[in-house]
Design an enzyme around this catalytic site. Sequence first.
Site, PDB file in Angstrom:
ATOM      1  CG  HIS A  10      -9.633  -2.725   1.546  1.00 51.62           C
ATOM      2  ND1 HIS A  10      -9.937  -3.207   2.792  1.00 51.62           N
ATOM      3  CD2 HIS A  10      -8.338  -3.059   1.324  1.00 51.62           C
ATOM      4  CE1 HIS A  10      -8.867  -3.797   3.305  1.00 51.62           C
ATOM      5  NE2 HIS A  10      -7.885  -3.722   2.429  1.00 51.62           N
ATOM      6  NE  ARG A  51      -6.225 -10.360   4.905  1.00 48.76           N
ATOM      7  CZ  ARG A  51      -7.257  -9.676   4.406  1.00 48.76           C
ATOM      8  NH1 ARG A  51      -7.255  -8.375   4.376  1.00 48.76           N
ATOM      9  NH2 ARG A  51      -8.326 -10.296   3.970  1.00 48.76           N
ATOM     10  CE1 TYR A  85      -1.984  -6.687   4.088  1.00 46.61           C
ATOM     11  CE2 TYR A  85      -2.765  -6.413   1.831  1.00 46.61           C
ATOM     12  CZ  TYR A  85      -2.981  -6.334   3.196  1.00 46.61           C
ATOM     13  OH  TYR A  85      -4.196  -5.920   3.665  1.00 46.61           O
ATOM     14  CE1 TYR A 109      -4.219  -1.585   0.602  1.00 44.21           C
ATOM     15  CE2 TYR A 109      -3.004  -2.956   2.140  1.00 44.21           C
ATOM     16  CZ  TYR A 109      -4.135  -2.711   1.391  1.00 44.21           C
ATOM     17  OH  TYR A 109      -5.186  -3.590   1.438  1.00 44.21           O
ATOM     18  CG  HIS A 134      -7.708  -7.788   0.146  1.00 44.70           C
ATOM     19  ND1 HIS A 134      -6.556  -8.374   0.608  1.00 44.70           N
ATOM     20  CD2 HIS A 134      -7.767  -6.565   0.737  1.00 44.70           C
ATOM     21  CE1 HIS A 134      -5.945  -7.563   1.455  1.00 44.70           C
ATOM     22  NE2 HIS A 134      -6.653  -6.444   1.552  1.00 44.70           N
TER      23      HIS A 134
HETATM   24 FE   LIG Z   1      -5.981  -4.780   2.650  1.00 39.44          FE
END
Ligand SMILES: [Fe+2]
Length: 250
Positions: free
Chosen positions: A170, A165, A155, A116, A168
């Site tokens: 959000h 994770r 990640y 991110y 995905h």
């Molecule tokens: Fe996330």
Amino acid sequence: MTQDTADQTGNGLVLPRYRRDDVDAHPPLLSPGYKSTAVRAPRQPLIYLPHRLTEITGPLLGEGRLGELDHDLTRQHDGEPQGQRIIVHGRVLDGDGRPVPHTLVEIWQTNAAGRYRHAVDNWPAPLDPNFDGVGRALTDERGHYRFVTVQPGAYPWKNHDNAWRPAHIHFSLFGRAFTQRLVTQMYFPGDPLFFQDPIFNSVRDPKARERMIARYDHAGTVPEWALAYEFDIVLRGRESTPFEDEDDDE
Ligand SMILES: [Fe+2]
């Protein structure tokens, strides 16, 4: 959430009231396998407060305030981001299957390497100077939205030993007022990391978990340009998309 009842105020004003869907598909606020829920889940029973004018009305982001490229995460910089280009599209539907037009859909995601653009995300994966990972779009008359982006990466997140994770995106749906905002995550079909992810598995009903997985949509691809995934979001009812606590940010 939809308007389902109305309250009479002392001065005669009738206010609509919104309540959380009581379908058992949504993840509990306290999910022991998802460690950070232990410090933010309420310890006392919830108290439902009456909604007043400020909770059910308010300024909305109108169509004119959306940037021309807000829906296209691959064209927000001078160069193109790294990664597999994908189209993510679908409809927002109410509990009766009716399309929800002109509603704001926002997304945020990692870049192709699984990182991110965020101050506290510093795991050793590269940032992409051409990718912010944030987009927004309004649904059209048929309740349809469409984004162009790149395939996000998995990640690590230290929730448990060797925790990763699944890839995905959000999603946030803004609704007609702040009390209607709903947040969920979209996953990709066949992800090998589902089995060990406590966020995905905090939705206990396997059929409800399936509703968070997009469908690969070959008809929606653009030849020699982009793959496509379809993700319909159902706001409530037995087919509701599972929605999470707004503070979840993993
Ligand atoms: Fe996330």
